[in-house]
Motif scaffolding. Sequence first.
Motif, PDB file in Angstrom:
ATOM      1  N   VAL A 190      11.836 -39.956  80.558  1.00  0.00           N
ATOM      2  CA  VAL A 190      12.656 -39.885  82.068  1.00  0.00           C
ATOM      3  C   VAL A 190      11.682 -39.613  83.056  1.00  0.00           C
ATOM      4  O   VAL A 190      10.721 -38.767  83.052  1.00  0.00           O
ATOM      5  N   ASP A 191      11.944 -40.420  84.277  1.00  0.00           N
ATOM      6  CA  ASP A 191      11.115 -40.118  85.564  1.00  0.00           C
ATOM      7  C   ASP A 191      12.228 -40.068  86.744  1.00  0.00           C
ATOM      8  O   ASP A 191      11.666 -40.041  87.720  1.00  0.00           O
ATOM      9  N   GLY A 192      13.541 -39.893  86.581  1.00  0.00           N
ATOM     10  CA  GLY A 192      14.174 -39.837  87.809  1.00  0.00           C
ATOM     11  C   GLY A 192      14.876 -41.154  88.103  1.00  0.00           C
ATOM     12  O   GLY A 192      15.702 -40.933  89.143  1.00  0.00           O
ATOM     13  N   SER A 193      14.512 -42.145  87.599  1.00  0.00           N
ATOM     14  CA  SER A 193      15.049 -43.570  87.981  1.00  0.00           C
ATOM     15  C   SER A 193      16.379 -43.749  87.236  1.00  0.00           C
ATOM     16  O   SER A 193      16.886 -43.289  86.366  1.00  0.00           O
ATOM     17  N   ARG A 194      17.055 -44.749  87.935  1.00  0.00           N
ATOM     18  CA  ARG A 194      18.240 -45.125  87.288  1.00  0.00           C
ATOM     19  C   ARG A 194      18.020 -45.986  85.890  1.00  0.00           C
ATOM     20  O   ARG A 194      18.821 -45.835  84.949  1.00  0.00           O
ATOM     21  N   HIS A 195      16.972 -46.746  85.670  1.00  0.00           N
ATOM     22  CA  HIS A 195      16.732 -47.248  84.464  1.00  0.00           C
ATOM     23  C   HIS A 195      16.564 -46.201  83.539  1.00  0.00           C
ATOM     24  O   HIS A 195      17.086 -46.373  82.050  1.00  0.00           O
ATOM     25  N   ALA A 196      16.008 -45.242  83.583  1.00  0.00           N
ATOM     26  CA  ALA A 196      15.799 -44.137  82.698  1.00  0.00           C
ATOM     27  C   ALA A 196      17.049 -43.360  82.170  1.00  0.00           C
ATOM     28  O   ALA A 196      17.338 -42.847  81.096  1.00  0.00           O
ATOM     29  N   GLU A 197      18.036 -43.335  83.270  1.00  0.00           N
ATOM     30  CA  GLU A 197      19.385 -42.799  82.904  1.00  0.00           C
ATOM     31  C   GLU A 197      19.983 -43.572  81.971  1.00  0.00           C
ATOM     32  O   GLU A 197      20.788 -43.191  80.885  1.00  0.00           O
ATOM     33  N   GLY A 242      13.402 -46.632  79.886  1.00  0.00           N
ATOM     34  CA  GLY A 242      13.983 -47.747  81.007  1.00  0.00           C
ATOM     35  C   GLY A 242      12.756 -48.777  81.179  1.00  0.00           C
ATOM     36  O   GLY A 242      11.691 -48.496  81.176  1.00  0.00           O
ATOM     37  N   SER A 243      13.163 -49.990  81.372  1.00  0.00           N
ATOM     38  CA  SER A 243      12.280 -51.099  81.476  1.00  0.00           C
ATOM     39  C   SER A 243      11.292 -50.940  82.909  1.00  0.00           C
ATOM     40  O   SER A 243      10.467 -51.243  83.032  1.00  0.00           O
ATOM     41  N   SER A 269       6.349 -49.204  80.628  1.00  0.00           N
ATOM     42  CA  SER A 269       7.450 -49.686  79.322  1.00  0.00           C
ATOM     43  C   SER A 269       6.575 -50.819  78.670  1.00  0.00           C
ATOM     44  O   SER A 269       6.730 -50.771  77.315  1.00  0.00           O
ATOM     45  N   HIS A 270       5.830 -51.729  79.226  1.00  0.00           N
ATOM     46  CA  HIS A 270       5.112 -52.774  78.863  1.00  0.00           C
ATOM     47  C   HIS A 270       3.926 -52.067  77.864  1.00  0.00           C
ATOM     48  O   HIS A 270       3.679 -52.638  76.728  1.00  0.00           O
ATOM     49  N   LYS A 271       3.296 -51.200  78.500  1.00  0.00           N
ATOM     50  CA  LYS A 271       2.194 -50.580  77.913  1.00  0.00           C
ATOM     51  C   LYS A 271       2.601 -49.773  76.559  1.00  0.00           C
ATOM     52  O   LYS A 271       2.153 -49.854  75.549  1.00  0.00           O
ATOM     53  N   VAL A 272       3.526 -49.255  76.739  1.00  0.00           N
ATOM     54  CA  VAL A 272       4.156 -48.290  75.427  1.00  0.00           C
ATOM     55  C   VAL A 272       4.626 -49.444  74.387  1.00  0.00           C
ATOM     56  O   VAL A 272       4.179 -49.227  73.180  1.00  0.00           O
ATOM     57  N   SER A 273       5.189 -50.516  74.760  1.00  0.00           N
ATOM     58  CA  SER A 273       5.747 -51.527  73.804  1.00  0.00           C
ATOM     59  C   SER A 273       4.544 -52.021  72.924  1.00  0.00           C
ATOM     60  O   SER A 273       4.893 -52.459  71.782  1.00  0.00           O
ATOM     61  N   HIS A 274       3.538 -51.980  73.714  1.00  0.00           N
ATOM     62  CA  HIS A 274       2.674 -52.834  73.008  1.00  0.00           C
ATOM     63  C   HIS A 274       1.533 -51.946  72.194  1.00  0.00           C
ATOM     64  O   HIS A 274       0.686 -52.368  71.422  1.00  0.00           O
ATOM     65  N   THR A 275       1.639 -50.535  72.333  1.00  0.00           N
ATOM     66  CA  THR A 275       0.767 -49.749  71.713  1.00  0.00           C
ATOM     67  C   THR A 275       1.536 -48.481  70.863  1.00  0.00           C
ATOM     68  O   THR A 275       0.620 -48.121  69.917  1.00  0.00           O
ATOM     69  N   ALA A 276       2.711 -48.487  70.711  1.00  0.00           N
ATOM     70  CA  ALA A 276       3.384 -47.468  70.031  1.00  0.00           C
ATOM     71  C   ALA A 276       3.610 -47.956  68.479  1.00  0.00           C
ATOM     72  O   ALA A 276       3.767 -49.079  68.410  1.00  0.00           O
ATOM     73  N   ASP A 277       3.308 -46.883  67.661  1.00  0.00           N
ATOM     74  CA  ASP A 277       3.647 -47.518  66.294  1.00  0.00           C
ATOM     75  C   ASP A 277       5.167 -47.488  65.782  1.00  0.00           C
ATOM     76  O   ASP A 277       5.223 -47.829  64.636  1.00  0.00           O
ATOM     77  N   THR A 312       9.495 -48.025  66.740  1.00  0.00           N
ATOM     78  CA  THR A 312      10.459 -49.002  67.494  1.00  0.00           C
ATOM     79  C   THR A 312      10.360 -48.548  69.169  1.00  0.00           C
ATOM     80  O   THR A 312      10.573 -47.390  69.264  1.00  0.00           O
ATOM     81  N   VAL A 313      10.575 -49.473  69.786  1.00  0.00           N
ATOM     82  CA  VAL A 313      10.532 -49.216  71.263  1.00  0.00           C
ATOM     83  C   VAL A 313      11.604 -50.088  71.922  1.00  0.00           C
ATOM     84  O   VAL A 313      11.631 -51.098  71.796  1.00  0.00           O
ATOM     85  N   ILE A 314      12.619 -49.569  72.343  1.00  0.00           N
ATOM     86  CA  ILE A 314      13.854 -50.039  72.899  1.00  0.00           C
ATOM     87  C   ILE A 314      13.757 -49.706  74.559  1.00  0.00           C
ATOM     88  O   ILE A 314      13.720 -48.584  74.987  1.00  0.00           O
ATOM     89  N   THR A 315      13.586 -50.944  75.222  1.00  0.00           N
ATOM     90  CA  THR A 315      13.545 -50.893  76.693  1.00  0.00           C
ATOM     91  C   THR A 315      15.030 -51.497  77.321  1.00  0.00           C
ATOM     92  O   THR A 315      15.565 -52.309  76.613  1.00  0.00           O
ATOM     93  N   VAL A 316      15.440 -50.581  78.169  1.00  0.00           N
ATOM     94  CA  VAL A 316      16.776 -50.589  79.035  1.00  0.00           C
ATOM     95  C   VAL A 316      16.754 -50.890  80.284  1.00  0.00           C
ATOM     96  O   VAL A 316      15.854 -50.259  80.902  1.00  0.00           O
ATOM     97  N   THR A 317      17.294 -51.787  80.825  1.00  0.00           N
ATOM     98  CA  THR A 317      17.344 -52.221  82.080  1.00  0.00           C
ATOM     99  C   THR A 317      18.438 -51.508  82.732  1.00  0.00           C
ATOM    100  O   THR A 317      19.268 -51.071  82.021  1.00  0.00           O
TER     101      THR A 317
END
Length: 150
Positions: free
Chosen positions: A9-16, A119-120, A135-143, A145-150
């Motif tokens: 989380v980073d305080g953004s609406r997408h993170a919420e 969040g995306s 989120s793009h970097k995490v989705s390409h490097t994490a081992d 499942t990565v779920i990005t939410v808008t």
Amino acid sequence: MYQSILVPVDGSRHAEHALKVAAQLARGTSATLHLMTVAEFPPDNLGLFTGGTPEPFTEEDREKLAAGMKEEAQKAIDKARAAVDLADIEVEEVVRQGRPAELIVKEAEALGVDAIVMGSRGVSDVSGMVFGSVSHKVSHTADCTVITVT
């Protein structure tokens, strides 16, 4: 299905929004949520970022700035917790300092989480367009499942 979910989380609406989705997943599976925020490193030279002349930071100045950044990072977790009903969900918190994408992947590995829900886009949308989103970097490097939410 999920036993452990990391939610940066980073305080953004997408993170919420991401935390809301993660909470729904956790309720359905009794998973533990790991709320994480990353305070980026304080800059070496603030003058360059503000258009001024380079002024070297003393170690004391850097430590004060780092402490303030960690405090702001904790506020992001507090804000997310206040925005989402986390009753009856086991929640753990972690604040790290460094490069967000790298630390999110590292924390996911250390915790052995089943998924990362994030969040995306975060609070730094403009820099994300230039340097690539966290989120793009995490989705390409994490081992996991990565779920990005808008």
